[in-house]
Design an enzyme around this catalytic site. Structure first.
Site, mmCIF file in Angstrom:
data_model
loop_
_atom_site.group_PDB
_atom_site.id
_atom_site.type_symbol
_atom_site.label_atom_id
_atom_site.label_comp_id
_atom_site.label_asym_id
_atom_site.label_seq_id
_atom_site.Cartn_x
_atom_site.Cartn_y
_atom_site.Cartn_z
ATOM 1 N N TYR A 193 0.791 -1.224 0.000
ATOM 2 C CA TYR A 193 0.000 0.000 0.000
ATOM 3 C C TYR A 193 0.826 1.278 0.000
ATOM 4 O O TYR A 193 0.812 2.024 -0.968
ATOM 5 C CB TYR A 193 -0.967 -0.001 1.186
ATOM 6 C CG TYR A 193 -1.882 -1.200 1.167
ATOM 7 C CD1 TYR A 193 -2.873 -1.326 0.195
ATOM 8 C CD2 TYR A 193 -1.735 -2.234 2.086
ATOM 9 C CE1 TYR A 193 -3.695 -2.426 0.137
ATOM 10 C CE2 TYR A 193 -2.558 -3.350 2.040
ATOM 11 C CZ TYR A 193 -3.536 -3.440 1.070
ATOM 12 O OH TYR A 193 -4.346 -4.535 1.012
ATOM 13 N N PRO A 248 -11.172 -0.342 -3.166
ATOM 14 C CA PRO A 248 -12.375 -1.051 -3.605
ATOM 15 C C PRO A 248 -13.630 -0.199 -3.390
ATOM 16 O O PRO A 248 -13.655 0.700 -2.548
ATOM 17 C CB PRO A 248 -12.426 -2.281 -2.696
ATOM 18 C CG PRO A 248 -11.095 -2.354 -2.031
ATOM 19 C CD PRO A 248 -10.608 -0.938 -1.956
ATOM 20 N N HIS A 279 -7.684 1.312 0.835
ATOM 21 C CA HIS A 279 -7.418 -0.073 1.238
ATOM 22 C C HIS A 279 -6.367 -0.243 2.341
ATOM 23 O O HIS A 279 -6.360 -1.252 3.050
ATOM 24 C CB HIS A 279 -6.977 -0.836 -0.013
ATOM 25 C CG HIS A 279 -7.309 -2.292 -0.008
ATOM 26 N ND1 HIS A 279 -7.347 -3.045 1.141
ATOM 27 C CD2 HIS A 279 -7.615 -3.136 -1.007
ATOM 28 C CE1 HIS A 279 -7.656 -4.293 0.822
ATOM 29 N NE2 HIS A 279 -7.830 -4.382 -0.461
ATOM 30 N N SER A 304 -11.534 -12.107 -5.043
ATOM 31 C CA SER A 304 -11.812 -12.075 -3.621
ATOM 32 C C SER A 304 -13.272 -12.391 -3.372
ATOM 33 O O SER A 304 -14.157 -11.896 -4.069
ATOM 34 C CB SER A 304 -11.480 -10.690 -3.064
ATOM 35 O OG SER A 304 -11.627 -10.690 -1.670
#
Ligand code: NAG
Ligand code: NAG
Ligand code: NAG
Ligand code: NAG
Length: 603
Positions: free
Chosen positions: A82, A95, A318, A531
């Protein structure tokens, strides 16, 4: 307190045995590279794993690190995955979640829903603040709850080489306000009364109406669009922006707020069948600089989006959290908004929410224009398709004693194989929350068994009997199940391999050849990044692909249907989200037919 006690009782993430990871790495490569490449990689692995070799040395380093830290992986992972990742958070990292369309009759309905939603989040926040959030379990084991404590009152801050995260959830500086954005204008809305009680829906409604009434014109400069840029460019623009004192105060107010509510302008109407895909795009990027992309602060961990036309959902940054805690919070809010409203005592007039002002210098204006251009290219490039698979839900694979997730993953394998004639590296996130500060590892859904199944599936029934195909499917789902179990117990290979590589970098030894190998690059090139994010709410999470020529696939299996969000890039001629959705639907149906076409085995 309670939380600390719970956290301290959790086991620490193990460092898997070196030889086990290397064996499993070679196994994982078999279905995705040629035999020749595999032979070459085996030699590199043999060199790496020999007694007294580099592998053992790095492994010892990792084991030492594990003794010294709460979690040997978590800091490294936060940075690598990240904070040091330089692509824009929009599309590439953050997301979105698509909620069912709300039927607002008018603007009052929209603001009332927003007020209720805010109250629902504040209700959840009480459980976080007073440490009464129920501990979650998986397979009878308690889970790490840390992510819940990171999602409110936090924000990402851009940096020239590495970003950082600030959090104002605790202590004297604890946040009391949220950010509301309407027509690209930002407001600071205090959500607590002076006695410390949260504002009620009625109070919030009036405050939101005040905000609405004073932001009827769209701001000329969509300042929020700066947050959509490449992280290095944004870091530069950020420094420039904060040179002005007013700007600095405004940015700090956004960063400090508990979360953001984006009151979006309506987007162009589209037909029913692509409506959800359009909302997914709105959640992921806002639709472009002409639409709602400037109505965000993408560095904010949590942004709820409520549009005039009833389109709703959220986007989240995220770095502080995985999808499941976000969706649990969402489930709580959705339940909360359904509750009948309580009768309230008469209201004391509240002050006008503070408008956050920005002084736009010519230089800032240039940064905004550049950010707009880049964003619009990204918006054009994202291909996203939401598919509701109606024919069956998780109840069907369950009735066949197959894990629904394993079943769906094999359907993805089949769809991909039918489209491209080969298997690819597939990433499925596995939760490591059984361990203290655990985040994720990778379930590699492509296995020797999955390849055998997809290769056999379309062979004529005369050459491969149906019962054989069925057994191959069952074996492939079983293999997936075993890999998933191993992953959640901290024994998957991906984070361990990453750890060994980072240990080499930290020890300043040259990077072992194993990590310079083309096979390693292929294994890490996830054409399918997937996912499962189950929710009680009939929603779906969505995210972009992680490679230029791949797909992002997220799904929420409900009892009788499955929500899928599939993404790809238009700039890649070989990928197409709608086409993948079509093949996926066909694969799911064919697999059901396969299981139902022969008598049940007499096991
Ligand atoms: C790979 O190695 C095996 C065992 O040494 C050998 O039999 C096979 O021919 C090799 N394959 C290729 C393509 O080089
Ligand atoms: C904690 O918050 C919950 C949720 O609002 C509330 O029901 C409960 O009474 C609170 N408990 C304490 C000890 O304050
Ligand atoms: C906002 O404007 C509308 C229409 O002019 C008015 O009816 C309403 O009372 C105003 N609300 C607030 C809180 O000022
Ligand atoms: C997927 O990955 C492989 C291996 O890296 C690559 O050759 C291929 O072109 C990629 N894309 C698609 C759509 O298969």
């Amino acid at each position: 307190g309670r939380v600390l006690l719970h956290q301290e009782a959790l086991p620490s993430l193990p460092v898997p045995p070196l030889q086990q990871t290397l064996d499993r790495y070679l196994q994982a490569l078999q279905p995705i590279i040629s035999e020749e490449e595999w032979n070459h990689t085996q030699e590199l692995v043999n060199e790496f794993r020999r007694p007294g070799g580099v592998g053992e040395r790095l492994q010892k380093g990792l084991e030492r690190r594990a003794k010294k830290t709460e979690n040997w992986l978590s800091d490294w992972w936060l940075k690598t995955a990240y904070l040091e990742y330089r692509l824009p958070v929009v599309v590439h990292s953050s997301p979105g979640v698509v909620l069912p369309k709300q039927d607002f009759l008018d603007r009052q309905g929209q603001l009332r829903f927003a007020a209720k939603l805010i109250e629902g989040v504040l209700d959840f926040k009480t459980m976080i603040d007073n440490e009464t959030l129920p501990v979650e379990y998986m397979g009878g084991k308690p889970l790490c709850m840390n992510q819940y404590y990171q999602i409110l009152s936090s924000c990402r801050i851009p940096g020239p080489k590495r970003d950082s995260i600030v959090n104002y959830a605790k202590g004297k500086k604890q946040s009391r306000h949220i950010t509301v954005v309407h027509n690209f204008q930002f407001f600071e809305l205090d959500v607590y009364n002076s006695d410390g009680s949260p504002l009620t829906t009625d109070q919030l409604f009036i405050q939101l109406e005040k905000i609405w009434n004073t932001s009827l014109q769209t701001n000329k400069e969509p300042i929020g669009i700066l947050t959509t840029n490449h992280r290095n460019s944004w870091a530069k623009a950020y420094n420039n922006l904060l040179k002005d004192k007013t700007n600095k105060e405004s940015v700090r107010a956004i960063e400090k707020s508990i979360f953001t509510v984006c009151l979006d302008a309506p987007m162009p109407r589209v037909s029913e069948d692509i409506y959800k895909s359009r909302v997914a795009a709105q959640m992921l990027h806002g639709g472009g600089s002409r639409w709602n992309s400037g109505n965000r602060w993408f560095d904010k961990t949590l942004q709820f989006i409520i549009a005039e036309d009833g389109s709703c959902g959220l986007v989240y940054e995220h770095a502080p959290s995985e999808g499941p805690p976000i969706v649990t919070l969402l489930d709580h809010i959705v339940e909360y908004t359904k509750k009948p409203e309580l009768i309230r005592s008469p209201m004391i007039p509240l002050p006008m929410p503070k408008k956050l002002r920005f002084n736009i210098t010519p230089e800032i204006k240039t940064d905004i224009e550049k950010a707009k251009q880049n964003l619009n290219i990204m918006v054009q490039d994202l291909d996203v398709k939401v598919m509701v698979f109606h024919q069956f839900g998780k109840n069907f694979p369950k009735s066949e004693k197959i894990s629904p997730d394993a079943f769906i993953q094999q359907a993805l394998q089949l769809a991909y194989y039918r489209m491209y004639g080969h298997a690819c590296a597939t990433y499925e996130s596995a939760s490591l929350r059984m361990f203290r500060l655990g985040r994720t590892d990778t379930i590699r859904s492509t296995s020797v068994d999955s390849l055998k199944f997809v290769q056999a599936m379309d062979k004529p029934d005369k050459s491969v009997r149906i019962s054989k195909k069925r057994n191959l499917l069952r074996r492939a789902t079983q293999a997936h199940r075993e890999y998933a179990d191993m992953a959640i117990r901290g024994n998957a290979i991906d984070r361990h391999l990453l750890g060994l590589k980072l240990q080499a970098i930290e020890d300043l030894v040259s990077i072992p050849e194993l990590f310079m190998d083309t096979a390693y690059a292929v294994a890490m090139h996830f054409n399918l990044s997937t996912s499962q994010v189950p929710a009680k709410t009939d929603c779906v999470m969505c995210f972009g692909p992680v490679v230029p020529d791949g797909y992002g696939v997220c799904y929420n299996p409900m009892a009788e249907h499955i929500n899928f969000a599939i993404s790809a890039f238009n700039s890649c001629a070989e990928t197409n989200a709608a086409r993948m959705a079509h093949y996926l639907e066909k694969a799911l149906l064919d697999m059901r037919m396969l299981l139902q076409s022969t008598p049940k085995s007499k096991l």
